[in-house]
Design an enzyme around this catalytic site. Structure first.
Site, mmCIF file in Angstrom:
data_model
loop_
_atom_site.group_PDB
_atom_site.id
_atom_site.type_symbol
_atom_site.label_atom_id
_atom_site.label_comp_id
_atom_site.label_asym_id
_atom_site.label_seq_id
_atom_site.Cartn_x
_atom_site.Cartn_y
_atom_site.Cartn_z
ATOM 1 N N HIS A 41 10.779 -22.676 -58.459
ATOM 2 C CA HIS A 41 10.357 -22.494 -59.721
ATOM 3 C C HIS A 41 8.982 -21.727 -59.772
ATOM 4 O O HIS A 41 8.301 -22.175 -58.883
ATOM 5 C CB HIS A 41 10.322 -23.742 -60.511
ATOM 6 C CG HIS A 41 10.084 -23.775 -61.922
ATOM 7 N ND1 HIS A 41 8.803 -23.432 -62.530
ATOM 8 C CD2 HIS A 41 11.027 -23.950 -62.929
ATOM 9 C CE1 HIS A 41 8.829 -23.504 -63.843
ATOM 10 N NE2 HIS A 41 10.193 -24.006 -64.184
ATOM 11 N N ASP A 53 8.076 -30.801 -55.136
ATOM 12 C CA ASP A 53 8.272 -30.348 -56.452
ATOM 13 C C ASP A 53 9.270 -31.262 -56.888
ATOM 14 O O ASP A 53 10.631 -30.700 -56.530
ATOM 15 C CB ASP A 53 8.544 -28.943 -56.941
ATOM 16 C CG ASP A 53 8.690 -28.833 -58.350
ATOM 17 O OD1 ASP A 53 8.873 -29.834 -58.843
ATOM 18 O OD2 ASP A 53 9.088 -27.540 -58.736
ATOM 19 N N GLN A 87 13.071 -32.068 -60.691
ATOM 20 C CA GLN A 87 14.478 -31.888 -61.000
ATOM 21 C C GLN A 87 15.142 -33.035 -60.339
ATOM 22 O O GLN A 87 16.181 -33.283 -60.355
ATOM 23 C CB GLN A 87 14.918 -30.772 -60.594
ATOM 24 C CG GLN A 87 14.694 -29.674 -61.338
ATOM 25 C CD GLN A 87 15.272 -29.569 -62.914
ATOM 26 O OE1 GLN A 87 15.985 -30.463 -63.109
ATOM 27 N NE2 GLN A 87 14.406 -28.682 -63.672
ATOM 28 N N LYS A 127 11.526 -34.619 -68.289
ATOM 29 C CA LYS A 127 12.601 -34.260 -67.898
ATOM 30 C C LYS A 127 13.500 -35.783 -67.588
ATOM 31 O O LYS A 127 14.828 -35.522 -67.212
ATOM 32 C CB LYS A 127 12.663 -33.303 -66.655
ATOM 33 C CG LYS A 127 12.214 -32.137 -67.148
ATOM 34 C CD LYS A 127 12.460 -30.919 -65.840
ATOM 35 C CE LYS A 127 11.627 -29.881 -65.662
ATOM 36 N NZ LYS A 127 11.885 -29.026 -66.863
ATOM 37 N N CYS A 178 12.741 -19.142 -64.871
ATOM 38 C CA CYS A 178 11.399 -19.140 -64.061
ATOM 39 C C CYS A 178 11.614 -19.298 -62.652
ATOM 40 O O CYS A 178 10.750 -20.012 -61.927
ATOM 41 C CB CYS A 178 10.479 -20.469 -64.692
ATOM 42 S SG CYS A 178 10.211 -20.725 -66.328
#
Lengths: 160, 416
Positions: free
Chosen positions: B130, B207, B210, B233, B373
């Site tokens: 991303h 990261d 997700q 999220k 993104c």
């Protein structure tokens, strides 16, 4: 859980729009060009390079390259068809009236205003997130014409 | 005597959906079919109520003053830190509250890469990142004279790890990598990759935006040095996120932002810093956001992350099948459920993703359309955009069927 849906009359994907999308007119760079304007919508990735040549204050040749959604590409194709042979003033006026049709408050231009086939894009008005797709190339044209008269000039880059 | 075999009845999705008021909404005259949870999840009543209750009963500024409300607010904030750290299976003194994943990664880029790396050192990313796990490193590289290199993917949308050891060799000091791709759904084997990075002397910044909402993520188990994720999220509020870092790294790093709360002693000439993690929390924090995030952790754990994951995998299998039935669909990312999560990006024939998104929206179906993104990844696949459907605990198989019907309409409108 009910997942039925209500069919919608296709006010957006008119026949003429799909036709311009599938068979874009003027889909080539004008060379030599008086101006080349790069228009990008970084939000969705629509890209259009609009180029044109003026002759005696009229649009002698205009074309576009790029890729994007059906609305942005059809709008570019229809723009090129509409303004070919128009005076700079006439093209500017048309672009302003087109923008007003999609973004103006109230019913501007009036329903009676004759903008020809471009009328088919009026349906975009009901899809606020897609208006920028339709106006991208028109903003590029206005940007270019605002700088007229132009002799061969460096590319202008706009982002909407 | 025989032991009864434990059978998991699966999630009671109807009951879960009743916890999410927004799922009762209609879009036009159609029920909302929300397939955009990878962009942001919806919020259960328990989280909305926790935020509401904080403001209604305990609101005051934190870490200041001596009055009762201030003490309660501080207590709520610090209990939220402990709760979220426990959710991440991580030591709480490494847990910094930030706004979102992007801010967390910018903090590491700013206070670690730009300060503690030397010109010529290399940061390795992947082509599936991303922008939030790419652009901060580009900025750090420009400002500090660092090199940047990227791990490529194979045709299946998995990382090409054949070059990993070469890329991790000196002068690489940091690997910045996503746990699960927000586009391809690919789940990277972070534990194995981190082992190789550490063996090569590089730190790992994960990261986890997700992954944390959808599977059990243990900081101790993964052994990463930095972990970033967002509350919004994972059923939590927008505006609260987390950077977890090894406390000893936070000790070494200079502050990110200066101001109130992050100091120990201030004179007109100079200042000294508060202890970690407070050194990295300048100014009044989003206390209600932290409280809401803690409530989200409670909500998710009460249902069970393994059960949520199993439900999502069942939905993903169905989603892949439905997309195949529609026909003329290109799916980007692995087909193997073992290698992916519940995020599926696709294109339908030559129809632009925005046109797909608009036609689906007319039926109340929300998908993401665009470059996600991840423009370098779009370039890698040579497409301007993709449509993406993503699932969560409240998603139903019927909603996936509705997507299939909607895509059928896209075919009719575009005559493909």
């Amino acid at each position: 859980m009910a997942l039925g849906y209500t069919p919608v009359d296709d006010d957006l994907y008119r026949e003429i729009i799909l036709d311009h999308y599938r068979n874009p007119r003027h889909h080539q760079a004008v060379d030599p060009a008086d101006r080349v304007i790069e228009a990008n919508n970084p939000l969705c990735g629509d890209e259009i390079d609009l180029s044109y040549r003026l002759d005696n204050g009229t649009v002698a040749a205009i074309g576009f390259m790029g890729r994007g959604c059906s609305i942005s590409q059809a709008s570019a194709s229809m723009l090129c068809e509409a303004v070919t042979g128009m005076s700079v003033e006439g093209a500017t006026s048309l672009a302003e009236r087109f923008r007003a049709m999609l973004t103006g408050d109230g019913a501007t231009p009036p329903d009676g205003d004759d903008i020809g086939d471009l009328e088919a894009l009026r349906g975009v008005r009901a899809y606020p997130v897609r208006v920028k797709c339709a106006t991208l190339v028109w903003n590029a044209l206005l940007e270019g014409l605002a700088a007229t008269p132009a002799s061969p000039a460096p590319a202008t880059r706009i982002e909407k | 005597m025989s032991t009864p075999v434990a059978t998991d009845p699966g999630l009671d999705v109807a009951r879960i959906r009743a916890d999410f008021p927004i799922l009762e909404r209609e879009i036009g005259t159609n029920p909302l079919v929300y397939l955009d949870s990878a962009a942001t999840s919806q919020k259960p009543r328990a989280v909305v109520d926790a935020v509401d209750a904080y403001y209604a009963t305990s609101n005051a500024n934190v870490h200041r003053g001596v009055h009762t409300l201030g003490n309660e607010a501080t207590d709520s904030f610090e209990r939220a830190r402990l709760r979220v750290a426990a959710f991440l299976d991580a030591p709480p003194e490494g847990l910094v509250f930030v706004r979102n994943t992007t801010e967390a990664i910018n903090l590491v880029a700013s206070s670690y890469a730009m300060q503690l790396l030397a010109p010529g050192d290399r940061i390795v990313v992947t082509v599936m990142e991303h922008h939030s796990n790419l652009v901060p490193w580009q900025l750090a590289a420009q400002r500090r004279g660092l090199q940047l290199a990227a791990i490529d993917i194979d045709e299946d949308g998995r990382l090409d790890l054949s070059t990993l050891d070469a890329l991790l060799a000196a002068p690489t000091r940091l690997l910045a990598i996503g746990h699960q791709s927000n586009v391809l759904g690919t789940v990277n084997d972070i534990r194995a990759i981190t082992e190789r990075a550490h063996a090569a002397g590089a730190l790992v910044c994960l990261d986890a935006a997700q992954s944390v909402p959808h599977m059990s993520v243990s900081a101790r188990d993964l052994d990463c040095d930095f972990i970033a994720f967002s509350g919004h999220k994972m059923c939590g509020p927008m505006g609260i996120g987390v950077l977890w870092a090894r406390p000893e790294l936070l000790e070494l790093m200079p502050p990110f932002l200066g101001g109130g709360s992050m100091i120990s002693r201030v004179t007109l000439e100079r200042s000294t810093w508060n202890t970690v993690p407070h050194k990295f929390e300048a100014g009044t924090p989003d206390v209600a956001g932290a409280v809401g995030l803690a409530a989200a952790c409670d909500y998710i754990d009460a249902i069970g992350r393994d059960r949520i994951h199993a439900h999502e995998m069942s939905l993903t299998r169905h989603l892949l099948d439905v997309l195949d039935e529609v026909g003329d669909i290109t799916i980007f990312g692995p087909r193997d459920l073992e290698a992916r999560g519940g995020v599926v990006s696709f294109n339908l024939a030559d129809v632009h993703a925005h046109d797909v998104g608009t036609i689906l929206d007319r039926r109340g179906i929300a998908v993401r359309a665009g470059h996600h993104c991840a423009q370098p990844l779009m370039a890698r696949y040579d497409v301007p955009s993709m449509a993406r459907a993503s699932v969560y605990l409240y998603t139903t198989h019927e909603e996936i069927d509705a997507l299939g019907e909607g895509l059928g309409e896209v075919r009719r409108v575009f005559r493909v």
